[in-house]
Enzyme design. Structure first.
Site, PDB file in Angstrom:
ATOM      1  N   GLY A  88       2.274  67.501 108.721  1.00  0.00           N
ATOM      2  CA  GLY A  88       3.076  66.576 107.895  1.00  0.00           C
ATOM      3  C   GLY A  88       3.286  67.143 106.508  1.00  0.00           C
ATOM      4  CG  ASN A  89       6.394  66.451 104.281  1.00  0.00           C
ATOM      5  OD1 ASN A  89       6.550  65.452 103.599  1.00  0.00           O
ATOM      6  ND2 ASN A  89       7.172  66.736 105.331  1.00  0.00           N
TER       7      ASN A  89
END
Ligand code: CTP
Length: 399
Positions: free
Chosen positions: A208-209
């Site tokens: 993810g980020n």
């Protein structure tokens, strides 16, 4: 739609006067500032105390107020109002308004008001049907007043027919819709993507980020406030929308975001893609939790589809497509490359070199670059204000 609006509510004497209490409560809940003028007959049906408590303002009934020793200035009141609602509007008051009579404070306020006027009649069936009333209604409509038609149902007289005042919820909904029609993006469909995407590795892990979704959510709220009907496609985010009219579609992965974007894109006038979509995803997703058996672990990644590029290829003339570029170096040159490659109308550049902007923050510092490569740089400001700047650029393009 009614937040911070100055609403002057006129209440006439009718069995439906009790509904003005709910209407006042709903208007206050919507965030409106409410002042109320009651006719003297209205005070026989519902007490001024009820309405002053709900509206948090003194109730006005006469030109001169002996309690405060002050003059209730009808001109000032009329000019204060952004919207004048008369609910219930009796046959008598409608007749006065239609003929310009001015023998009480409410009629004087009506004649002084320059704002939109909404009339919600309430009366018995035969009074409503009477040619005199219908003539007054026609004349009021042709004078630019908005009539909220009474409903069909059982009336206080025991008769059944048209004459019941519209319900307060309907009045609020109708006025909100009318106000929305006058907004600059009324009738336009908008699509916004926001937040991160999560690309599964196994049932418990993902790539993810740090995107919070704040920028996209602020853009969706601003487009809706300008009158557009907005679909927000959101990656995993804890954020909540305050505008309930926005259609929110929750997705997790880049693939799901692409599919949702494609099915919303047709017929969309404005698309602003602000999501931080993963560029790569694990080639294989393990159905079981991966155990830490070996000392090292390799994960093969494959490219995700670029949603913005896909929409740019499908874009028809008249459709506005906006993307973001998050850069760390050669910011402007990289952003221009993306603008061209993805067939955008303009691109919003964020630089990770600008402190306090972009990811996770409440503020952002942007530069907008258009198709002529003209650059406009903005100061660091809260994301809701950045959303206003971006939407202003969209309005400029539409003009
Ligand atoms: N974007 C997208 N789909 C992807 C990747 C990005 O729609 N799979 C969109 C983003 O929403 C953003 C724009 O493309 O509006 C640019 O994203 P950015 O991460 O800055 O650039 P990339 O195109 O991914 O290129 P790179 O990561 O190589 O800089």
């Amino acid at each position: 739609m009614l937040t911070n609006k100055n609403i002057l509510l006129g209440v006439c004497g009718s069995i439906a006067s009790y509904k003005s209490a709910s209407l006042t409560r709903l208007l206050i809940k919507e965030g409106a500032n409410v002042k109320i003028v009651m006719t003297s007959d209205a005070c026989n049906f519902i007490t001024p105390l009820t309405l002053s408590t709900l509206s948090k303002n003194l109730i006005l009934t006469e030109y001169f107020d002996p309690k405060t020793g002050s003059w209730n200035n009808h001109v000032e009141l009329g000019l204060w109002a952004d919207i004048l609602i008369i609910a219930p509007a009796t046959a008598n008051t409608l007749a006065k308004f239609a003929n310009g009579l001015c023998d009480n404070l409410l009629a004087a306020v009506y004649l002084s008001a320059k704002c939109p006027v909404y009339l919600a009649p309430a009366m018995d069936l035969d009074m409503w049907k009477h040619p005199a009333t219908q003539k007054n209604i026609d004349s009021l409509i042709s004078n630019g007043n908005f009539m909220i038609k009474p409903a069909y149902g059982e009336l206080a007289s025991g008769l059944t027919g048209e004459g019941r005042m519209a319900e307060p919820e309907e009045i609020i909904e109708l006025i909100s819709q009318e106000l929305k029609k006058k907004l600059p993006l009324a009738g336009k469909k908008a699509l916004v993507t926001a937040g991160p995407t999560y690309e599964a590795i196994d049932p418990v892990r993902f790539i993810g980020n740090h995107s919070s979704g704040k920028m996209g959510y602020a853009i969706a709220e601003e487009l809706s406030a300008l009158g557009a009907s907005v679909t927000l496609i959101s990656g995993p985010s804890a954020l909540k929308l305050s505008d309930k009219s926005i259609l929110r579609i929750d997705v997790t992965s880049a693939k799901e975001m692409l599919e949702a974007s494609l099915s919303s894109f047709k017929g969309t006038d404005i698309s602003i893609l602000s999501a931080a979509v993963a560029d790569y995803r694990p080639k294989e997703v393990s159905t079981l939790k991966i155990k830490k058996d070996s000392s090292s672990f390799e994960l093969e990644l494959v490219k995700t589809s670029d949603i913005l590029t896909t929409l740019g290829q499908k874009k028809k003339s008249g459709q506005i497509l906006v993307g973001f570029a998050l850069e760390t170096d050669n910011e402007v040159a990289n952003a221009i490359k993306k603008l061209e490659k993805k067939n955008l109308d303009f691109i919003v550049l964020n630089s990770l070199n600008d402190e306090g902007g972009a990811f996770k923050n409440d503020n952002n510092k942007i530069t907008i670059i258009d198709r002529d490569h003209h650059k406009e740089s903005f100061d660091l400001k809260p994301k809701n204000e950045v959303a206003v700047d971006i939407c202003k650029k969209v309005l400029d393009l539409l003009q």
